[in-house]
Design a protein around this motif. Sequence first.
Motif, PDB file in Angstrom:
ATOM      1  N   ILE A   1       0.828  -1.200   0.000  1.00 51.57           N
ATOM      2  CA  ILE A   1       0.000   0.000   0.000  1.00 51.57           C
ATOM      3  C   ILE A   1       0.862   1.250   0.000  1.00 51.57           C
ATOM      4  CG2 ILE A   1      -1.622   1.356   1.411  1.00 51.57           C
ATOM      5  CD1 ILE A   1      -2.970  -1.267   2.173  1.00 51.57           C
ATOM      6  N   SER A   2       1.901   1.269   0.834  1.00 50.23           N
ATOM      7  CA  SER A   2       2.771   2.447   0.876  1.00 50.23           C
ATOM      8  C   SER A   2       3.547   2.617  -0.430  1.00 50.23           C
ATOM      9  CB  SER A   2       3.719   2.374   2.065  1.00 50.23           C
ATOM     10  OG  SER A   2       4.549   1.245   1.961  1.00 50.23           O
ATOM     11  N   LEU A   3       3.942   1.524  -1.066  1.00 46.86           N
ATOM     12  CA  LEU A   3       4.620   1.609  -2.354  1.00 46.86           C
ATOM     13  C   LEU A   3       3.690   2.180  -3.417  1.00 46.86           C
ATOM     14  CD1 LEU A   3       7.160   0.918  -4.041  1.00 46.86           C
ATOM     15  CD2 LEU A   3       6.084  -1.273  -4.512  1.00 46.86           C
ATOM     16  N   PHE A   4       2.443   1.695  -3.446  1.00 43.21           N
ATOM     17  CA  PHE A   4       1.475   2.222  -4.396  1.00 43.21           C
ATOM     18  C   PHE A   4       1.220   3.701  -4.155  1.00 43.21           C
ATOM     19  CE2 PHE A   4      -2.980   3.296  -5.260  1.00 43.21           C
ATOM     20  CZ  PHE A   4      -2.987   3.144  -6.639  1.00 43.21           C
TER      21      PHE A   4
ATOM     22  N   ALA B   1       3.230   5.899  -2.790  1.00 45.57           N
ATOM     23  CA  ALA B   1       4.409   6.675  -3.166  1.00 45.57           C
ATOM     24  C   ALA B   1       4.473   6.859  -4.681  1.00 45.57           C
ATOM     25  CB  ALA B   1       5.665   5.989  -2.662  1.00 45.57           C
ATOM     26  N   ILE B   2       4.221   5.803  -5.438  1.00 45.47           N
ATOM     27  CA  ILE B   2       4.242   5.906  -6.903  1.00 45.47           C
ATOM     28  C   ILE B   2       3.133   6.828  -7.386  1.00 45.47           C
ATOM     29  CG2 ILE B   2       3.888   4.595  -9.036  1.00 45.47           C
ATOM     30  CD1 ILE B   2       5.339   2.266  -7.662  1.00 45.47           C
ATOM     31  N   PHE B   3       1.937   6.697  -6.810  1.00 40.33           N
ATOM     32  CA  PHE B   3       0.830   7.563  -7.185  1.00 40.33           C
ATOM     33  C   PHE B   3       1.135   9.022  -6.859  1.00 40.33           C
ATOM     34  CE2 PHE B   3      -3.103   9.773  -6.027  1.00 40.33           C
ATOM     35  CZ  PHE B   3      -3.775   9.699  -7.236  1.00 40.33           C
ATOM     36  N   GLY B   4       1.741   9.272  -5.684  1.00 37.54           N
ATOM     37  CA  GLY B   4       2.074  10.645  -5.295  1.00 37.54           C
ATOM     38  C   GLY B   4       3.092  11.280  -6.224  1.00 37.54           C
ATOM     39  N   ILE B   5       4.102  10.521  -6.610  1.00 32.55           N
ATOM     40  CA  ILE B   5       5.116  11.055  -7.518  1.00 32.55           C
ATOM     41  C   ILE B   5       4.513  11.347  -8.885  1.00 32.55           C
ATOM     42  CG2 ILE B   5       7.226  10.435  -8.766  1.00 32.55           C
ATOM     43  CD1 ILE B   5       8.108   8.947  -6.214  1.00 32.55           C
TER      44      ILE B   5
END
Length: 114
Positions: free
Chosen positions: A9-12, A14-18
Amino acid sequence: MNEGILIPISLFLAIFGIAYLYLSTRNKERLALIEKGADASIFMRGKQHTAPIWKILILNLALLLMGIGSGIFIASILDNLGIQDDVAYSASIFLMSGIGLFTGFHMTKNLDKE
């Protein structure tokens, strides 16, 4: 709560935020340029003379893998000469990979000139 689900969830997130920050900043920058009266053709100027991205990726990946392979080969030679195996393998793999990527950078600049 299951702690194993927090990492994906945190990886997703982070990618979405970037991706969101990149796209929203690009959109705001383009709108500001258009409001100042800049021509819309400036957004397409960089895409006319560049090499296709797949050529660049394949070139850099091939040179990286060749660098890793030659680094392992050199490390095995150094290991037979008496150098510690963990030092020989890590140093030669990183050195040859870096040389391969540096060569790929210069070859990519030559692709852009053509």
